[in-house]
Motif scaffolding. Structure first.
Motif, PDB file in Angstrom:
ATOM      1  N   GLY A  52       0.970  -0.750   0.120  1.00 34.74           N
ATOM      2  CA  GLY A  52       0.370   0.651  -0.024  1.00 34.74           C
ATOM      3  C   GLY A  52       1.084   1.469  -0.017  1.00 34.74           C
ATOM      4  N   VAL A  53       0.378   2.639  -0.068  1.00 37.47           N
ATOM      5  CA  VAL A  53       1.256   3.256  -0.747  1.00 37.47           C
ATOM      6  C   VAL A  53       0.260   4.283   0.481  1.00 37.47           C
ATOM      7  N   LEU A  54       1.336   5.186   1.256  1.00 43.18           N
ATOM      8  CA  LEU A  54       1.233   6.705   1.434  1.00 43.18           C
ATOM      9  C   LEU A  54       1.388   7.540   1.304  1.00 43.18           C
ATOM     10  N   VAL A  55       0.648   8.792   0.262  1.00 47.09           N
ATOM     11  CA  VAL A  55       0.438   9.773  -0.135  1.00 47.09           C
ATOM     12  C   VAL A  55       0.537  11.063   1.056  1.00 47.09           C
ATOM     13  N   MET A  56       1.877  12.316   1.006  1.00 52.25           N
ATOM     14  CA  MET A  56       1.361  13.080   1.633  1.00 52.25           C
ATOM     15  C   MET A  56       1.709  14.353   1.249  1.00 52.25           C
TER      16      MET A  56
END
Length: 113
Positions: free
Chosen positions: A68-72
């Motif tokens: 999964g990907v965390l984008v900030m």
């Protein structure tokens, strides 16, 4: 916080955040159309502007599936420190920043182990 997600048993493929990232000392210098109309909670990110990044990077692995990907979104000049925080979190295998059309590092991306 993530409390509303606690009732879900599935993990997510993607978490996206535009966290508050302005340091307390920089709040008074913001443009009036931002400073005077946005709630302080939407802007203030602590003494160095990184409080919410620390929290997101620490807590988000519990809600992301493997891969999964965390984008900030990033504030100006925060890329190096946010990427360092991600790389120090053992649940992420890769991270990078993405530049906007003006060439500023505007987004941090982290991939869950």
């Amino acid at each position: 916080g993530f409390a509303p997600l606690n009732k879900h048993t599935a993990h997510f493929d993607l978490l996206v955040s535009n966290p508050p990232y302005i340091s307390h000392r920089d709040l008074p210098a913001l443009q009036p159309e931002v400073r005077d109309w946005e709630p302080c909670e939407a802007l203030a990110g602590g003494d160095d502007g990184l409080d919410f990044y620390r929290w997101l990077i620490e807590e988000s692995p519990s809600y992301l599936r493997s891969g999964g990907v965390l984008v900030m979104e990033l504030g100006a000049g925060q890329s190096a420190e946010v990427l360092r925080l991600i790389r120090a979190q053992r649940n992420y295998i890769e991270s990078a920043s993405v530049r906007d059309y003006a060439g500023h590092e505007r987004v941090a991306v982290a991939y869950r182990l």
